[in-house]
Scaffold this active site. Structure first.
Site, PDB file in Angstrom:
ATOM      1  N   GLU A 222      60.605  44.852  31.555  1.00 12.64           N
ATOM      2  CA  GLU A 222      61.004  45.974  31.465  1.00 12.64           C
ATOM      3  C   GLU A 222      62.002  46.719  30.602  1.00 12.64           C
ATOM      4  OE1 GLU A 222      61.497  46.687  35.925  1.00 12.64           O
ATOM      5  OE2 GLU A 222      61.905  44.160  36.317  1.00 12.64           O
TER       6      GLU A 222
ATOM      7  N   CYS B 291      36.796  50.281  34.952  1.00  9.64           N
ATOM      8  CA  CYS B 291      36.782  51.767  35.781  1.00  9.64           C
ATOM      9  C   CYS B 291      35.317  51.795  36.206  1.00  9.64           C
ATOM     10  CB  CYS B 291      37.441  52.798  34.208  1.00  9.64           C
ATOM     11  SG  CYS B 291      35.713  52.752  33.120  1.00  9.64           S
TER      12      CYS B 291
ATOM     13  N   GLU C 220      52.714  44.762  43.395  1.00 11.79           N
ATOM     14  CA  GLU C 220      53.806  43.773  44.584  1.00 11.79           C
ATOM     15  C   GLU C 220      53.427  44.595  45.868  1.00 11.79           C
ATOM     16  OE1 GLU C 220      57.929  43.977  41.858  1.00 11.79           O
ATOM     17  OE2 GLU C 220      58.149  43.170  43.784  1.00 11.79           O
TER      18      GLU C 220
ATOM     19  N   GLN D 131      51.179  40.001  42.816  1.00 12.97           N
ATOM     20  CA  GLN D 131      52.914  39.373  42.285  1.00 12.97           C
ATOM     21  C   GLN D 131      53.444  38.723  43.200  1.00 12.97           C
ATOM     22  OE1 GLN D 131      53.263  43.628  40.383  1.00 12.97           O
ATOM     23  NE2 GLN D 131      54.874  42.830  39.486  1.00 12.97           N
TER      24      GLN D 131
ATOM     25  N   CYS E 299      36.861  52.921  29.931  1.00 13.51           N
ATOM     26  CA  CYS E 299      38.410  51.768  28.890  1.00 13.51           C
ATOM     27  C   CYS E 299      37.831  50.543  28.396  1.00 13.51           C
ATOM     28  CB  CYS E 299      38.796  50.904  30.779  1.00 13.51           C
ATOM     29  SG  CYS E 299      37.851  50.128  31.172  1.00 13.51           S
TER      30      CYS E 299
ATOM     31  N   GLY F 255      20.858  59.233  28.053  1.00 15.03           N
ATOM     32  CA  GLY F 255      22.401  58.024  27.434  1.00 15.03           C
ATOM     33  C   GLY F 255      21.776  57.273  28.991  1.00 15.03           C
TER      34      GLY F 255
END
Ligand SMILES: Cc1cc2nc3c(=O)[nH]c(=O)nc-3n(C[C@H](O)[C@H](O)[C@H](O)COP(=O)(O)OP(=O)(O)OC[C@H]3O[C@@H](n4cnc5c(N)ncnc54)[C@H](O)[C@@H]3O)c2cc1C
Ligand code: FES
Ligand code: FES
Length: 1377
Positions: free
Chosen positions: A1307, A40, A844, A809, A45, A317
């Protein structure tokens, strides 16, 4: 000094004049340590987690901290030791942390895994024997999108100081068995042993002994040969066997902190030789955003440096500064790093309170606050305890380990967690410049939105927090979109002081999230003064004053005006109740205590495999160890090729506009920029995608905010992205449609319609006892695969040939589209995919565009071109799950039997067709879910809007269709006053029933059986009574329970896609290479395919190798999706291997007992062809939507889930207490992997229906939720505290014609995650009944805290309701589409 020195995985590194813009993450990846990932770039993450160790000269101690490398400037690493995932172990010799996470199935796609490994490793370095609670908390800054966290937590908890499981053990000889009964009551030692239950109960659990007339003994002790093998929980046995082989964790073997760095730290801070600025680096790169970097090591040095550079940016930081640079492109030319100054970390204790050095990290603050609580006692440390409470849910570990108190205060964020508490506590801030020091009360510090009293040359040195007195109470409350690692929606610090008569002498109510800065509700405090705390009238006047004073406008920035106001009031009520309790004052209103999140536990259950050598076993993902050690390569981990270029996107700032001109000259003038490419530069076909209704680059019109309009090709990603800001595009804005409702109003649809009609709906409705009408809505969901989309295109220099490594994919479609875009035959393009870091449908079709961008750049430059999207780019261009709106008219009997259903559904397709027609078909075909509805009329359309093209997402429309029906059934049940579960059960399909798409259910229909089984096993009825009892006794916390079935149709709707191919080589040394068309994206496809090959070839699993998916080994392949890849490619691999096995059989017969290598060599020498292709077509399918004839699905994967939740009705926050799932997945190819798919899909469905909200600006069409900062997928804290998954065993699989009778699983379980939504709805219903709310309950998905809180419609919610007149004519800040 202008060079930095540090240690990296035990090796000394010196970097001369480092790149001042470079983060540690980029440095690591450039040096080949690609195990640390970019997920990210904004600290949200944890994929980039590394451990940073330092020697603290103040305490003379070495500290180890997990850190987000993406927010860590390289230069700040000077003097520290960085350990990355590569520093721990290798796949051949993994560190115990890596081994356990990998082999206990904690790694699916593996992209998050190094981050989890490093978080756990850091915990163990600090505490080798952590508690389970500490282990769960150490992951609060790590996201995983695949696993549902359970296996990661399970693996990590093997380091905890408790036995993993009491019932199962491994004997010295290595055999695994279930422990003997421990006591006279019988029982095998397993928590749920049937012998510990009453006989009646046992019968419900399916215990074989309960069926047995003798009814003695324990079935779980039976061995396979007893015929009762199915009762052995093989999942536990498998787990025990794996654990038995783990290496012991020996902390002395970990890399030590280099002694040299202790000397180095002491030298640089030697008081006799003060290096006022131990680092002073001037950038040698003219394009560097940061030109000068200073690092003083004393306060005097800092003040001098600031005096000389008053415009310098102070960096502590870097968690705020870093995100400003990354997300807002802020450029700070001079930076002064202040986090290594020991004086700023000092803590002074006085009689009045504590002064905290400003640069104390939040993690260090947590620790000292705990200590002060013990040292000074509860009464004196009320404010400190409230701050401590705040820190519990402040960001994640990695942020708290570096972010500082002063950083948090100086940012002056209106939604800061700490600031309201500091304000309420009456904190004082010390500011210093070279010339003076002054103390400012915090009440005078915040001047406006991100504006403070800090002068240009001042530093915030310390924060003083006074002790509290005896009759003083301070509390902090926070509500966010998600429990942890989330910025607040509203936060507050509330303080009250009373005299001995309980009269209020002082009050401070400080709020964040209701104004441009943290504010004190002064009128409310005034209203309290003199009143008696505990008197309802005092509370009422304080509430009224507070709400009046902090009133929000309907269109307030950030949105959620009513919810935020409700939180203001709810927090006050909570404070009132808890403070009364503490002060011993009686009060009329009762508020239940907040729950403490208990440590989660889980259970998986499946039976032993008897008849297969390999298939069915719970083998770990074959790449898991590589993933856990950082060896596994994803596309952006590929080393740079010589002269490699990068793509930067020029993105549209309009949702709908005409492009008037594109001028790239300013960008091209920047050294290193090679091309600016637009539509005219596409050499071949610019139109692409299924309907050819999208352009690779728009030639005239842009259709959504963020659409890539042009590409900058440059020598680095940063330059390409920076240069993209210099491309001037002129637009003529056009009106935009964003939401489904707007599209319906303006009749903006794609032309295609789909309809499913069965029976006479009108007549059936007329005959019904009750006809009800309503609507359902569920929102968008972002895939949030941890690896963003990317590609590397490599021109081969001859005939236009190109090799494209893509995160896709769908390699064949990438190949075909790039060939068309470049005007080449497909044979000249090879698309190669090693693995994906998650996908879920998002890679996809949408991945094609990204790969095409790289190919276009490579074509023009004749150099290798890389594209790797930032998270915010990815979320803006990649398309999501379709938002869904449906209207329904249902006819039912008094008993709840459904007679007819008419449904009209609308999906938001975005600007192009993409796969939306398929999604609407799938949606319509799942509206029936598991229910027999005699008369149906389902029709669906796709709305055309000016948003990105929505696309495939795990569930592919089915979950939206099922959601319509399930939310409808809830409303029907409310109306009939029948439990919705009764209606669900009453209407379940039975074998022989026919679906609306003419599919007759056969012996493979198992939902009714699973419904009964789970209901009994999970003790649904008893728990329902317990929930009702809890709800009667509890006022503000309510529990809810829901039981949900699902069926998911397997097969692609487009017939020709239902085919798969494979290519298998047996080499003469006996090794086997399998290539097939499926893509490994974490679902374990390659592992399953290798198992199928090994089983078929009768070889050990180790002899099978799958390298990648490539279009030159598996041509014309179907994209991996629809959960059918293991069906298609499993059979293709099996067919190829069977033929190979047949060819090899004569040699095997002749050479009995010989190793396979010799057999293979003999066959080769005999000129036997050892290469075979395998092909498979799903039989029997082919459906006609016009005639409703043919078979739409090959089979159904089915399941049932029960979820139980607890809701805080004052805030909308909830905890998922328990989830039970049973799934029918046939005879699983790999039970452990399939359980992982179930848990992961369920958690994703839980996120879809609860926390994940995708929001747009209604005025510009700009996506508001572009990263983990504001889009909230579930974390490890959100999963069920008790998570149980079971595979249905013993079902009749004779009707299944799939590979080894298995079923696809990826799924189907997703929709079951919505059981959490429905359980929450149940809890809301309980609250409404308590409040006497008569109006029907209509809840849309996702059930965010806002949705849940407002749906309770209690008095507080009514009190803050904004009248319609004040809403009219105003535009909300954000909308769902
Ligand atoms: C992923 C993530 C999650 C977060 N979650 C939360 C949360 O749950 N709750 C919450 O309240 N906040 C949250 N934040 C915001 C967080 O509070 C701030 O980013 C952090 O506190 C800033 O501290 P820092 O030391 O990193 O400051 P930096 O980023 O280094 O600096 C921030 C600002 O403060 C200035 N500054 C720093 N020190 C001084 C000083 N001594 N004197 C004067 N000016 C100074 C800097 O110049 C800069 O302008 C989150 C941030 C991230 C990235
Ligand atoms: S990449 Fe650093 S936290 Fe996500
Ligand atoms: S395994 Fe965690 S994101 Fe894929």
């Amino acid at each position: 000094m202008s060079s930095i020195l540090f240690y990296l995985n035990g090796q000394r590194v010196v970097v001369d004049t480092p790149d001042l813009d470079m983060t540690l993450l980029r440095y690591l990846r450039q040096t080949g340590l690609t195990g640390t990932k970019l997920g990210c770039g904004e600290g949200g993450c944890g994929a980039c987690t590394v451990m940073v160790s330092r020697y603290d000269t103040l305490t003379s101690q070495i500290t180890h901290a997990s850190v987000n490398a993406c927010l860590c400037p390289l230069a700040t690493i000077d003097g520290k030791h960085v350990i990355t995932v590569e520093g721990l172990g290798t796949s051949a010799r993994p560190h115990p942390v890596q081994e356990r996470i990998a082999l206990l199935h904690g790694s699916q796609c593996g992209f998050c895994t190094p981050g989890f490994v490093m978080s756990l490793y850091t915990l163990l370095r600090n505490k080798p024997n952590p508690t389970e609670h500490e282990i769960e908390e150490c992951f609060d800054g790590n996201l995983c999108r695949c696993t549902g966290y359970r296996p990661i937590l399970d693996a990590a908890k093997t380091f905890a100081d408790v036995a993993w499981k009491q019932g199962t053990s491994v004997l010295a000889d290595g055999t695994v068995h279930v422990a003997e009964a421990k006591n006279n009551s019988g029982g095998c030692g397993i928590e749920e042993c049937c012998q510990l239950k009453e006989k009646k109960e046992r019968a419900n659990t399916g215990c074989c002994k309960a069926k047995d007339s003798s009814d003695s003994g324990c079935c779980k002790l039976e061995r396979a040969d007893s015929g009762m093998a199915e009762c052995v929980n093989q999942a536990e046995v498998d787990k025990a066997a794996v654990i038995a082989k783990f290496q012991r964790y020996d902390p002395t073997q970990d890399l030590i902190f280099p002694p040299f760095l202790i000397r180095y730290a002491k030298q640089t801070t030697n008081p006799d030789e003060p290096h006022l600025c131990s680092l002073d680096i001037v950038s040698s790169d003219p394009q560097s955003w940061c030109k000068r970097y200073l690092r003083p090591l004393t306060l005097t040095g800092l003040l001098e440096a600031l005096d000389q550079n008053p415009d310098a940016k102070l960096v502590a930081g870097n968690t705020k500064v870093g995100t400003e640079i990354k997300l807002n492109w802020s450029k700070f030319q001079t930076q002064i790093y202040i986090n290594d100054i020991p004086e700023l970390r000092q803590i002074k204790e006085t009689t009045e309170g504590i002064e905290f050095g400003g640069n104390l990290t939040l993690a260090a603050l947590e620790q000292v606050l705990d200590e002060f609580g013990t040292k000074y006692g509860v009464k004196k440390t009320q404010s400190l305890a409230a701050l401590r409470n705040n820190l519990r849910y402040f960001a994640g570990n990695q942020i708290r380990n570096v972010a500082t108190i002063t950083g948090s205060i100086a940012v002056a964020s209106p939604i800061s967690d700490l600031n309201p508490t500091l304000l309420a506590a009456g904190a004082r801030l010390t500011l210093a410049s070279a010339n003076e020091q002054r103390v400012v009360p915090i009440s005078k510090f915040f001047l406006g939105y991100q504006r403070t009293a800090i002068q240009r040359n001042e530093v915030l040195v310390s924060v003083f927090v006074p002790f509290t007195s005896e009759f003083e109470v301070v509390r902090a409350f926070k509500q966010a979109k998600r429990k942890n690692n989330t910025i607040a929606i509203v936060t507050c610090g509330l303080r009250i002081k009373v005299d001995s008569d309980q009269r209020i002498t002082d009050a401070a109510f400080a709020y964040g999230g209701v104004a441009p800065t943290t504010v004190l509700a002064k009128e409310a405090a005034h209203a309290a003064l003199g009143g008696k705390w505990g008197d309802k009238s005092v509370l009422d006047s304080v509430l009224a004053a507070c709400v009046q004073e902090l009133q929000l406008d309907y269109a307030v920035p950030g949105g959620m005006a009513e919810y935020r106001m409700t939180l203001v009031a709810s927090f006050l009520l909570k404070f009132w109740a808890t403070s009364c309790e503490q002060l011993g004052v009686s009060c009329s209103e009762s508020v239940d205590h907040d729950d403490d999140l208990v440590v989660s536990k889980a259970r998986q259950e499946y039976a032993r495999i008897e008849d297969r050598a390999i298939v069915g076993r719970g083998v770990a993902h074959l790449a898991a160890l590589k993933q856990a050690t950082g060896e596994a390569r994803y596309v952006d981990d590929m080393p740079a090729l010589q002269g490699e270029l990068h793509v930067g996107l020029v993105m549209s700032p309009h949702a709908h506009a005409r492009i008037l001109s594109i001028d790239g000259s300013l960008a091209l003038a920047l050294p290193g920029v090679v091309h600016v490419l637009a539509a005219k530069d596409v050499p071949g076909e610019n139109h692409w995608n299924v309907f050819k209704d999208e352009e690779i680059l728009p030639s005239d019109i842009v259709h959504y905010y963020g659409q890539p309009v042009a590409l900058v090709i440059a020598s680095s990603q940063k330059l390409a992205q920076d240069a993209a800001q210099h491309v001037i595009v002129q637009y003529e804005p056009l009106p935009a449609i964003l939401s489904i409702r707007d599209a319906m109003a303006q009749q903006s649809f794609f032309a295609e319609t789909r309809q499913l009609v069965n029976g006479d709906v009108d007549a059936a409705l007329q005959s019904a006892d009750l006809v009800l009408e309503g609507s359902s809505y569920c929102g968008t969901q972002e895939h949030f695969y941890l690896e963003t989309m990317g590609a590397v295109a490599v021109p081969k220099g001859e005939d236009g040939e190109m090799e494209v490594f893509a995160s896709t994919q769908i390699p064949t479609e990438v190949q075909m589209t790039i060939a068309e875009v470049l005007g080449l035959p497909a044979s000249h393009i090879v698309c190669r995919v090693k693995r994906l870091g998650g996908s879920f449908g998002g890679k996809e079709t949408r991945s094609i565009l990204i790969a095409a961008f790289a190919a276009l750049g490579a074509h023009h430059s004749d150099r290798s071109v890389r594209i790797s999207l930032d998270r915010n780019e990815d979320m803006q261009v990649s398309g999501q799950r379709h938002p869904f709106f449906g209207t329904w008219t249902v006819g039912v009997t008094h008993e709840g039997k459904i007679l007819a259903l008419r449904a009209r559904v609308y999906l938001n397709g975005g600007f192009s067709h993409d796969l939306s027609i398929g999604v609407v078909e799938h949606g319509l075909a799942h509206i029936d879910n598991c229910y027999r509805i005699p008369a149906t009329d389902f029709a669906g359309r796709v709305c055309r809007t000016h948003t990105q093209a929505n696309t495939a997402f795990r569930g592919f429309g089915a979950c939206q269709g099922m959601f319509l029906t399930e939310s409808m059934l809830c409303e029907v049940a409310d109306r009939l006053r029948i439990p919705v579960e009764t209606i669900r059960q009453l209407n379940l399909y039975q074998q022989g029933d026919v679906t609306p798409f003419s599919h007759q259910l056969n012996s493979d229909w198992n939902v009714p059986r699973m419904w009964d089984q789970l209901k009994a096993k999970a003790q649904y009825e008893e728990r329902r009574l317990a929930v009702d009892k809890f709800n009667r006794q509890s006022t503000t916390r309510k529990r809810g329970l829901a039981m949900l079935p699902t069926k998911f149709g397997m097969s692609f709707g487009v017939k020709h896609l239902n085919q798969g191919m494979a290519l298998v080589h047996v080499y003469m040394d006996g090794s086997v290479l399998v290539a097939h068309g499926g893509v490994e994206m974490g679902q374990g496809l390659h592992t399953k395919m290798a198992m199928v090959a090994a089983e078929t070839l009768k070889l050990p699993l180790e002899s099978i190798f799958i390298s990648e998916t490539a279009t030159n080994t598996a041509a014309n392949t179907t994209g991996s999706g629809g959960s059918v890849s293991s069906d298609l490619y499993g059979y293709a691999v099996h067919n190829a291997c069977r033929e190979l096995a047949d060819r090899l059989q004569p040699y095997r017969d002749r050479m009995v007992g010989e190793p396979f290598a010799k057999i293979a060599m003999a066959a080769y020498l005999d000129r036997c062809n050892l290469t075979v292709t395998g092909h498979y077509c799903t039989p029997d399918i082919g459906y006609n939507w016009e005639t409703n004839e043919g078979q739409l699905f090959f089979y159904f994967t089915q399941g049932v889930a029960i979820a139980e939740v607890e809701l805080d009705t004052l805030t909308g926050s909830h905890t998922t207490l328990r989830v039970d799932i049973i799934m029918d997945i046939g005879r699983s190819l790999n039970k452990a992997i399939d359980i992982g798919q179930i848990e992961g899909a369920f958690t994703q469905g839980q996120g879809w229906s609860t926390s994940e909200e995708f929001l747009y600006s209604p005025t510009t069409g700009r996506l508001f939720t572009t990263g983990p900062g504001n889009y909230k997928i579930p974390t490890a804290m959100d999963i069920a505290r008790d998570f149980r998954v079971e595979l249905l065993e013993g079902a009749d699989t004779s009707a299944l014609k799939t590979i080894f009778s298995s079923k696809g699983v990826g799924e189907p379980p997703l929709f079951l995650g919505a059981s959490v939504f429905f359980a929450l709805r149940d809890a809301v219903g309980a609250k409404r009944r308590q409040e006497g709310v008569e109006a029907p309950l209509h809840m849309e998905s996702p059930a965010t805290p806002e949705t849940l809180r407002m749906a309770c419609e209690d008095q507080l919610a009514q009190m803050v309701k904004i009248p319609q007149a004040l809403k009219d004519g105003k535009t909300p800040f954000v909308i769902r589409i």
